[in-house]
Design an enzyme around this catalytic site. Structure first.
Site, PDB file in Angstrom:
ATOM      1  N   ASP A  26       0.866  -1.164   0.000  1.00  0.00           N
ATOM      2  CA  ASP A  26       0.000   0.000   0.000  1.00  0.00           C
ATOM      3  C   ASP A  26       0.919   1.237   0.000  1.00  0.00           C
ATOM      4  OD1 ASP A  26      -2.304   1.667   0.490  1.00  0.00           O
ATOM      5  OD2 ASP A  26      -1.661   1.736   2.593  1.00  0.00           O
ATOM      6  N   ASP A  28       0.001   5.098   1.068  1.00  0.00           N
ATOM      7  CA  ASP A  28      -0.124   6.042   2.189  1.00  0.00           C
ATOM      8  C   ASP A  28      -0.112   5.303   3.518  1.00  0.00           C
ATOM      9  OD1 ASP A  28      -0.467   8.665   0.888  1.00  0.00           O
ATOM     10  OD2 ASP A  28      -2.236   7.721   0.005  1.00  0.00           O
TER      11      ASP A  28
HETATM   12 MG    MG Z   1      -2.625   3.068   3.670  1.00  0.00          MG
END
Ligand code: MG
Length: 239
Positions: A26, A28
């Site tokens: 992922d 962020d």
């Molecule tokens: Mg995230």
């Protein structure tokens, strides 16, 4: 510890041997310490449209496509079903505010983890619910040594975002048509963990935000670390 959790995962899927070819990260809250900025951008932008969103809401809905989060809150607070185009307009305001803030730093340990994986011929991939073009460019700038454009999944690649498995299934495809047990997911958010785990991929939580670890375990995380540096140490167990 990591090895034991992987063995449990293999047992559950009736598999004997774990030989990962890809890690799906992922973005962020995993690669970039960007969530505090996102939380502020969410609150400020939605307030302009008369929608109340708290920092807690921002963390709880993290990982979903921005337009889906907006439609959810508008429905909840105003009882209206707005179009994707209207949601996009609101999301553009959020994006604009986010980009007025300083660039979020890369988390400690991220480059070390990538280096180690690359050394073992494991490819680096990114699966994000973000649809912000400048962030994709930044990914290639920061991680270009390990990452190519073809190995990035964004909000534009899927119709159904996290927590559906679709983004991570697309990640497997882009990583070279891999099977779920040929990859690992690294996620920080409950909806993202749910997405990875429901794609049947071994899902590692890195809990970089304010939510309790249990929230990530409840979402399906196979193991949870606090930091990328901790994951880097744990990976020694694997190689
Ligand atoms: Mg995230």
């Amino acid at each position: 510890m990591l090895k034991e959790k992987i063995n449990l995962y293999l047992e559950k899927h009736g598999l004997g041997h774990f030989c990962p070819k890809a890690v799906l990260f992922d973005m962020d809250g995993v690669l970039y310490d960007s969530m505090p900025h996102h939380a502020i951008a969410w609150q400020e932008s939605m307030a302009r449209f008369g929608i109340t969103m708290t920092a807690q809401d921002a963390y709880a809905t993290e990982g979903a496509r921005g337009i889906d989060t907006i439609r959810h809150f508008v429905k909840l607070q105003k009882g209206e079903d707005i179009s994707l185009a209207d949601a996009q307009t609101m999301y553009d305001v959020k994006t604009h505010i986010f980009h007025t803030m300083p660039e979020a730093p890369i988390f400690d340990g991220v480059l070390d983890v990538m280096e180690l994986l690359a050394h073992h011929d494991i490819t680096i991939n990114v699966v994000t619910g973000s649809g912000q073009r400048p962030l994709i460019d930044r990914l290639l700038r920061d991680f270009g040594r390990f990452l190519s454009k073809e190995h990035i999944v964004t909000a534009y690649d899927v119709d159904r975002g996290k927590p559906y498995p679709d983004p991570y299934l697309m990640g497997l495809r882009k990583a070279g048509d891999l099977l779920p047990w040929e990859a690992m997911v690294v996620e920080n958010a409950p909806l993202g963990v749910q997405s990875g785990a429901s794609a049947d991929i071994f899902t590692i939580g890195v809990n970089s935000g304010p939510l309790p670890d249990q929230v990530l375990y409840d979402a399906g995380a196979h193991i949870v670390y606090q930091k990328m540096t901790e994951l880097r140490v744990a990976l020694n167990d694997l190689f």
